[in-house]
Enzyme design. Structure first.
Site, PDB file in Angstrom:
ATOM      1  N   SER A 150       0.111  -0.622  -0.126  1.00  0.00           N
ATOM      2  CA  SER A 150      -0.070   0.215  -0.711  1.00  0.00           C
ATOM      3  C   SER A 150       0.678   1.179   0.194  1.00  0.00           C
ATOM      4  O   SER A 150       1.973   0.995   0.707  1.00  0.00           O
ATOM      5  CB  SER A 150      -0.817   0.059   0.755  1.00  0.00           C
ATOM      6  OG  SER A 150      -1.742   1.057   1.573  1.00  0.00           O
ATOM      7  N   TYR A 163      -2.260  -0.570  10.626  1.00  0.00           N
ATOM      8  CA  TYR A 163      -2.496  -0.737   9.239  1.00  0.00           C
ATOM      9  C   TYR A 163      -1.235   0.058   8.524  1.00  0.00           C
ATOM     10  O   TYR A 163      -0.673  -0.359   7.196  1.00  0.00           O
ATOM     11  CB  TYR A 163      -3.758   0.554   8.363  1.00  0.00           C
ATOM     12  CG  TYR A 163      -3.525  -0.174   7.063  1.00  0.00           C
ATOM     13  CD1 TYR A 163      -3.970  -1.158   6.217  1.00  0.00           C
ATOM     14  CD2 TYR A 163      -3.243   1.232   6.076  1.00  0.00           C
ATOM     15  CE1 TYR A 163      -4.642  -1.534   4.686  1.00  0.00           C
ATOM     16  CE2 TYR A 163      -3.623   0.508   4.315  1.00  0.00           C
ATOM     17  CZ  TYR A 163      -3.403  -0.326   4.140  1.00  0.00           C
ATOM     18  OH  TYR A 163      -3.989  -0.658   3.229  1.00  0.00           O
TER      19      TYR A 163
END
Length: 252
Positions: A150, A163
């Site tokens: 990501s 995250y």
């Protein structure tokens, strides 16, 4: 909208590609695209009904796919997923470690269950995939690991501390793997920005969920990430695409 597969005849090399998290989002799009390009896709996820429907879509137009229930947090499950593919096809060529969760929340909300789930899927799930596939790649003297990380691997956003930490870990583990393995095994990190997915639906805090819905108003398609994975896979054996960052042109 379902993509229509274009045919299989133009593909110079058919590969056996394992995809985790294949029931939706990037994994689903990657399965469609790679099957479209003539590869055999082995589909892993927990939602078997979706996997079965995806496999049927691929087969109806002449592609080949095998669906398997898979929980990446269970190392035995991941090992079986890989070993069964090797047993059936004689080899595996690519493992796309795509399964991930985005359980965003403020740290002071103390949602420790969400923290642990995020770590289990995004970090341990990746490691389980590496542990299961690496011996087969080493035996064959070839193979390709693709990690879907990501942009959160490169920046921290509010409500995304855990995250982003897991995605940085995914980037670091994958880069460490690249440095350690023989050059015959290629290693690629794909770092998507805002992409069409179900990630918002998994957020447990209502305020955070609505904030993220607004933030994600202009995503790119999951197929844009699938195209990047295809590009990395399609390079000659002596070319290793180490990392690609793909995000909407307007994302800052």
């Amino acid at each position: 909208m379902t993509r229509h597969l274009r045919g299989l005849t133009f593909v110079p090399e058919k590969k056996v590609v394992l995809i985790t998290g294949a029931s939706s989002g990037i994994g689903h799009a990657t399965a469609l695209r790679l099957a479209d390009e003539g590869h055999h896709v082995v589909l892993g996820a927990r939602r078997t009904d979706r996997l079965a429907a995806l496999a049927e879509t691929i087969r109806e137009v002449g592609g080949s796919a095998d669906p398997h229930r898979l929980d990446v947090t269970d190392p035995d499950d991941v090992t079986a997923f890989v070993d069964k593919a090797v047993e059936k096809h004689g080899r595996i060529d690519v493992l796309v470690n795509n399964a991930g969760v985005g359980l965003l929340s403020r740290l002071d909300s103390l949602l420790t269950g969400d923290w642990n789930r995020t770590i289990d899927v995004n970090i341990r799930g990746l490691l389980h995939g590496i542990a299961a596939a690496l011996p087969h790649f080493q035996r064959l003297g070839a193979g390709h690991f693709v990690t879907v990380a990501s942009v959160g691997a490169h920046e921290v956003m509010p409500m995304g501390a855990v995250y982003c930490a897991t995605k940085y870990a995914a980037w670091a583990i994958t880069e460490g793997l690249r440095l350690e393995v023989d050059p015959s095994i290629r290693v690629t990190t794909i770092s998507p920005g805002i992409v069409e997915s179900e990630i918002v639906d998994s957020i447990t805090e209502p305020d955070v969920r609505e904030t993220m819905r607004a933030f994600r108003e202009a995503p790119i398609s999951a197929d844009a990430i699938a195209a990047a994975i295809s590009y990395a896979m399609s390079q000659p054996p002596d070319v290793d695409v180490n990392e690609l960052v793909i995000r909407p042109a307007g994302q800052r």
